[in-house]
Design a protein around this motif. Structure first.
Motif, PDB file in Angstrom:
ATOM      1  N   LYS A   1     -59.607 -24.231  12.002  1.00  0.00           N
ATOM      2  CA  LYS A   1     -58.770 -23.059  12.258  1.00  0.00           C
ATOM      3  C   LYS A   1     -58.109 -23.156  13.628  1.00  0.00           C
ATOM      4  CE  LYS A   1     -61.240 -19.679   9.369  1.00  0.00           C
ATOM      5  NZ  LYS A   1     -62.020 -18.420   9.368  1.00  0.00           N
ATOM      6  N   ARG A   2     -58.852 -23.633  14.626  1.00  0.00           N
ATOM      7  CA  ARG A   2     -58.263 -23.799  15.964  1.00  0.00           C
ATOM      8  C   ARG A   2     -57.120 -24.802  15.935  1.00  0.00           C
ATOM      9  NH1 ARG A   2     -63.607 -22.624  17.790  1.00  0.00           N
ATOM     10  NH2 ARG A   2     -64.328 -24.773  17.568  1.00  0.00           N
ATOM     11  N   ARG A   3     -57.290 -25.859  15.138  1.00  0.00           N
ATOM     12  CA  ARG A   3     -56.214 -26.842  15.022  1.00  0.00           C
ATOM     13  C   ARG A   3     -54.969 -26.203  14.380  1.00  0.00           C
ATOM     14  NH1 ARG A   3     -60.030 -29.656  16.832  1.00  0.00           N
ATOM     15  NH2 ARG A   3     -60.341 -31.880  16.451  1.00  0.00           N
ATOM     16  N   ALA A   4     -55.183 -25.411  13.340  1.00  0.00           N
ATOM     17  CA  ALA A   4     -54.055 -24.747  12.685  1.00  0.00           C
ATOM     18  C   ALA A   4     -53.326 -23.829  13.660  1.00  0.00           C
ATOM     19  CB  ALA A   4     -54.534 -23.959  11.463  1.00  0.00           C
ATOM     20  N   ARG A   5     -54.086 -23.079  14.452  1.00  0.00           N
ATOM     21  CA  ARG A   5     -53.479 -22.198  15.453  1.00  0.00           C
ATOM     22  C   ARG A   5     -52.718 -23.008  16.487  1.00  0.00           C
ATOM     23  NH1 ARG A   5     -51.467 -17.559  15.663  1.00  0.00           N
ATOM     24  NH2 ARG A   5     -53.332 -16.549  14.832  1.00  0.00           N
ATOM     25  N   LEU A   6     -53.253 -24.149  16.895  1.00  0.00           N
ATOM     26  CA  LEU A   6     -52.603 -25.004  17.886  1.00  0.00           C
ATOM     27  C   LEU A   6     -51.232 -25.456  17.391  1.00  0.00           C
ATOM     28  CD1 LEU A   6     -52.573 -26.845  20.432  1.00  0.00           C
ATOM     29  CD2 LEU A   6     -53.744 -28.581  19.043  1.00  0.00           C
TER      30      LEU A   6
ATOM     31  N   ASN B   1     -32.421 -14.100  18.019  1.00  0.00           N
ATOM     32  CA  ASN B   1     -31.819 -13.212  17.039  1.00  0.00           C
ATOM     33  C   ASN B   1     -32.811 -12.940  15.910  1.00  0.00           C
ATOM     34  OD1 ASN B   1     -31.751 -15.579  15.455  1.00  0.00           O
ATOM     35  ND2 ASN B   1     -29.619 -16.020  16.027  1.00  0.00           N
ATOM     36  N   ALA B   2     -32.371 -12.218  14.902  1.00  0.00           N
ATOM     37  CA  ALA B   2     -33.276 -11.830  13.809  1.00  0.00           C
ATOM     38  C   ALA B   2     -33.821 -13.044  13.065  1.00  0.00           C
ATOM     39  CB  ALA B   2     -32.551 -10.897  12.845  1.00  0.00           C
ATOM     40  N   ALA B   3     -32.998 -14.087  12.934  1.00  0.00           N
ATOM     41  CA  ALA B   3     -33.446 -15.283  12.212  1.00  0.00           C
ATOM     42  C   ALA B   3     -34.559 -15.982  12.974  1.00  0.00           C
ATOM     43  CB  ALA B   3     -32.270 -16.231  11.999  1.00  0.00           C
ATOM     44  N   ARG B   4     -34.393 -16.082  14.280  1.00  0.00           N
ATOM     45  CA  ARG B   4     -35.455 -16.707  15.084  1.00  0.00           C
ATOM     46  C   ARG B   4     -36.758 -15.915  14.958  1.00  0.00           C
ATOM     47  NH1 ARG B   4     -35.657 -16.752  21.665  1.00  0.00           N
ATOM     48  NH2 ARG B   4     -37.818 -17.395  21.847  1.00  0.00           N
ATOM     49  N   GLN B   5     -36.669 -14.596  15.018  1.00  0.00           N
ATOM     50  CA  GLN B   5     -37.872 -13.782  14.921  1.00  0.00           C
ATOM     51  C   GLN B   5     -38.535 -13.937  13.555  1.00  0.00           C
ATOM     52  OE1 GLN B   5     -39.268 -12.084  17.569  1.00  0.00           O
ATOM     53  NE2 GLN B   5     -40.992 -12.082  16.115  1.00  0.00           N
ATOM     54  N   ALA B   6     -37.727 -14.022  12.508  1.00  0.00           N
ATOM     55  CA  ALA B   6     -38.281 -14.199  11.165  1.00  0.00           C
ATOM     56  C   ALA B   6     -39.009 -15.534  11.053  1.00  0.00           C
ATOM     57  CB  ALA B   6     -37.172 -14.108  10.124  1.00  0.00           C
ATOM     58  N   LEU B   7     -38.460 -16.572  11.680  1.00  0.00           N
ATOM     59  CA  LEU B   7     -39.102 -17.884  11.646  1.00  0.00           C
ATOM     60  C   LEU B   7     -40.403 -17.888  12.446  1.00  0.00           C
ATOM     61  CD1 LEU B   7     -35.895 -20.090  11.938  1.00  0.00           C
ATOM     62  CD2 LEU B   7     -37.458 -20.017   9.975  1.00  0.00           C
ATOM     63  N   LEU B   8     -40.441 -17.148  13.539  1.00  0.00           N
ATOM     64  CA  LEU B   8     -41.688 -17.016  14.297  1.00  0.00           C
ATOM     65  C   LEU B   8     -42.723 -16.219  13.493  1.00  0.00           C
ATOM     66  CD1 LEU B   8     -40.249 -16.197  17.854  1.00  0.00           C
ATOM     67  CD2 LEU B   8     -41.168 -18.386  17.063  1.00  0.00           C
ATOM     68  N   ASP B   9     -42.262 -15.155  12.843  1.00  0.00           N
ATOM     69  CA  ASP B   9     -43.176 -14.306  12.064  1.00  0.00           C
ATOM     70  C   ASP B   9     -43.837 -15.067  10.926  1.00  0.00           C
ATOM     71  OD1 ASP B   9     -42.620 -12.124  13.660  1.00  0.00           O
ATOM     72  OD2 ASP B   9     -41.186 -11.213  12.269  1.00  0.00           O
ATOM     73  N   VAL B  10     -43.075 -15.962  10.287  1.00  0.00           N
ATOM     74  CA  VAL B  10     -43.643 -16.650   9.124  1.00  0.00           C
ATOM     75  C   VAL B  10     -44.741 -17.628   9.547  1.00  0.00           C
ATOM     76  CG1 VAL B  10     -42.053 -18.632   8.958  1.00  0.00           C
ATOM     77  CG2 VAL B  10     -43.020 -17.639   6.886  1.00  0.00           C
ATOM     78  N   VAL B  11     -44.630 -18.186  10.758  1.00  0.00           N
ATOM     79  CA  VAL B  11     -45.711 -19.035  11.272  1.00  0.00           C
ATOM     80  C   VAL B  11     -46.964 -18.194  11.499  1.00  0.00           C
ATOM     81  CG1 VAL B  11     -46.469 -20.512  13.169  1.00  0.00           C
ATOM     82  CG2 VAL B  11     -44.114 -20.653  12.349  1.00  0.00           C
ATOM     83  N   ASP B  12     -46.793 -17.050  12.151  1.00  0.00           N
ATOM     84  CA  ASP B  12     -47.944 -16.177  12.397  1.00  0.00           C
ATOM     85  C   ASP B  12     -48.589 -15.742  11.084  1.00  0.00           C
ATOM     86  OD1 ASP B  12     -47.763 -16.301  15.126  1.00  0.00           O
ATOM     87  OD2 ASP B  12     -46.525 -14.503  15.312  1.00  0.00           O
ATOM     88  N   PHE B  13     -47.764 -15.405  10.099  1.00  0.00           N
ATOM     89  CA  PHE B  13     -48.278 -14.991   8.793  1.00  0.00           C
ATOM     90  C   PHE B  13     -49.103 -16.098   8.162  1.00  0.00           C
ATOM     91  CE2 PHE B  13     -47.408 -15.184   4.148  1.00  0.00           C
ATOM     92  CZ  PHE B  13     -48.229 -14.136   3.761  1.00  0.00           C
ATOM     93  N   CYS B  14     -48.607 -17.313   8.250  1.00  0.00           N
ATOM     94  CA  CYS B  14     -49.302 -18.457   7.656  1.00  0.00           C
ATOM     95  C   CYS B  14     -50.681 -18.639   8.296  1.00  0.00           C
ATOM     96  CB  CYS B  14     -48.468 -19.722   7.861  1.00  0.00           C
ATOM     97  SG  CYS B  14     -49.311 -21.258   7.405  1.00  0.00           S
ATOM     98  N   VAL B  15     -50.742 -18.650   9.610  1.00  0.00           N
ATOM     99  CA  VAL B  15     -52.008 -18.901  10.305  1.00  0.00           C
ATOM    100  C   VAL B  15     -52.963 -17.722  10.146  1.00  0.00           C
ATOM    101  CG1 VAL B  15     -53.081 -19.394  12.526  1.00  0.00           C
ATOM    102  CG2 VAL B  15     -50.909 -20.490  11.926  1.00  0.00           C
ATOM    103  N   GLU B  16     -52.425 -16.504  10.143  1.00  0.00           N
ATOM    104  CA  GLU B  16     -53.282 -15.319  10.035  1.00  0.00           C
ATOM    105  C   GLU B  16     -53.951 -15.205   8.669  1.00  0.00           C
ATOM    106  OE1 GLU B  16     -54.325 -13.217  12.329  1.00  0.00           O
ATOM    107  OE2 GLU B  16     -53.256 -14.483  13.788  1.00  0.00           O
ATOM    108  N   ARG B  17     -53.481 -15.959   7.685  1.00  0.00           N
ATOM    109  CA  ARG B  17     -54.160 -15.957   6.376  1.00  0.00           C
ATOM    110  C   ARG B  17     -55.594 -16.435   6.490  1.00  0.00           C
ATOM    111  NH1 ARG B  17     -51.274 -19.861   2.717  1.00  0.00           N
ATOM    112  NH2 ARG B  17     -52.580 -18.974   1.085  1.00  0.00           N
ATOM    113  N   LEU B  18     -55.908 -17.133   7.570  1.00  0.00           N
ATOM    114  CA  LEU B  18     -57.253 -17.669   7.770  1.00  0.00           C
ATOM    115  C   LEU B  18     -58.240 -16.618   8.255  1.00  0.00           C
ATOM    116  CD1 LEU B  18     -56.335 -21.009   9.572  1.00  0.00           C
ATOM    117  CD2 LEU B  18     -57.136 -20.766   7.219  1.00  0.00           C
ATOM    118  N   TYR B  19     -57.725 -15.451   8.679  1.00  0.00           N
ATOM    119  CA  TYR B  19     -58.594 -14.478   9.347  1.00  0.00           C
ATOM    120  C   TYR B  19     -58.687 -13.170   8.588  1.00  0.00           C
ATOM    121  CZ  TYR B  19     -58.103 -17.841  13.119  1.00  0.00           C
ATOM    122  OH  TYR B  19     -58.119 -18.991  13.861  1.00  0.00           O
TER     123      TYR B  19
END
Length: 339
Positions: free
Chosen positions: A301-306, A321-339
């Motif tokens: 999990k630490r590796r995935a977060r890294l 812009n909104a597109a950049r924020q959406a791309l950042l959000d999808v990474v957080d969503f992916c990693v947060e599935r672990l918790y």
């Protein structure tokens, strides 16, 4: 012969942290689906039937959405990115068809695989057809930079598949070899899908490199999460049975770490289960206990977060812009599935 495929399920995928990305590109994604339907047609009836089976079977269209969002972030206009997003999806779908044959898989997302329904030979050949369609879309775009980005990714994916075949059921596989496989098999297409967005917008090379780095690191995090959830997730959320990777003898990071940190008795257990595929009813629970004992899941999990953090850091110099924020959000969503 045209075959009608209902892609309504894929036109507006949603859920959790995917929603900002989905809302951002949903209009463009409808056009991508139209292109997919058009380009999978063939007078050879089996081709659209089999292609339609896997394309309509589910999936969130994440990779084409990355292309569309990256292009939106960079200010691209017109429809080039839509055809190239369809191209990315064809490459991905072709690799799924080939993967399922190599792995002798019978289920994908809870449904029968194309090879289970139509046979291995037809699945391999239709996979080849979809690869060819992808290259036709690249050529039609007319950009050598696009052609290089996506053809390089296709070659890397194929190398990753062969490398995975070489390391299958081999407990000598270390973390570096595992990461090399997922970087090739999964992350290379994420990276190219994002890079193409900058290319079609004619952005400077530094922006191409930033989006490539974002996609590469996100792709590694994405596969790490998928491999961890095979041991920690619930069946409903996975679209497959918990422990499938264990039953198939796949060497993923939680296994690698537990094996490296275990004693000789534990290592013999892993070799019996994953190399020899001699498994008993209580072996999966015992494998989970060993992973817990050695902190293998927590470290994975630490590796995935890294890698997720590295993906987000790569976006720092790109337009806010909104597109950049959406791309950042999808990474957080992916990693947060672990918790």
């Amino acid at each position: 012969m045209a075959v009608a495929i209902d892609l309504k399920q894929q036109q507006t995928p949603s859920g959790g942290g995917l929603e900002p990305l989905t809302r951002l590109v949903e209009g463009d994604l409808r056009r991508v689906n139209e292109i997919i339907i058009d380009k999978m047609q063939s007078p050879v009836a089996l081709i659209p039937q089999l292609a339609g089976h896997i394309i309509a079977a589910g999936g969130k269209r994440l990779r084409p959405m990355l292309t569309l969002a990256s292009a939106r972030l960079c200010g691209a206009e017109g429809e080039r990115q839509m055809a190239l997003a369809a191209c990315v999806e064809f490459i991905h779908t072709a690799t799924l068809l080939h993967d399922d044959v190599v792995d002798a898989s019978e289920l994908r997302r809870g449904l029968q695989t194309a090879n289970a329904v139509f046979g291995n030979k037809a699945s391999v050949l239709v996979g080849d057809f979809l690869f060819s369609r992808a290259f036709q879309l690249m050529v039609a775009d007319g950009s050598l930079k696009v052609l290089k980005a996506l053809s390089d990714a296709s070659a890397i994916i194929a190398e990753g598949e062969v490398h995975q075949l070489m390391t299958a059921n081999d407990m000598a596989t270390d973390e570096a070899a595992y990461l090399e496989v997922i970087r090739a098999k999964t992350a290379a297409l994420f990276a190219a899908a994002c890079q193409v967005g900058a290319i079609v917008a004619e952005r400077p090379e530094v922006d191409e490199e930033a989006l490539y780095a974002y996609g590469l690191n996100f792709g590694i995090a994405f596969q790490l999460v998928d491999d961890i959830l095979d041991y920690t997730g619930d069946d409903d959320g996975l679209g497959k049975s918990r422990g499938d990777d264990f039953r198939e003898g796949k060497i993923t990071l939680p296994v690698v770490l537990a094996y490296e940190r275990g004693d000789e008795t534990e290592r013999a257990f892993w070799r019996r289960c994953l190399e020899d595929l001699e498994q008993r009813e209580d072996d999966l629970p015992h494998a989970l206990q060993l992973m817990e004992r050695h902190g293998a899941v927590a470290e994975s999990k630490r590796r995935a977060r890294l890698y997720g953090d590295r993906a987000c850091e790569a976006m720092a110099a790109l337009p806010d812009n909104a597109a950049r924020q959406a791309l950042l959000d999808v990474v957080d969503f992916c990693v947060e599935r672990l918790y």
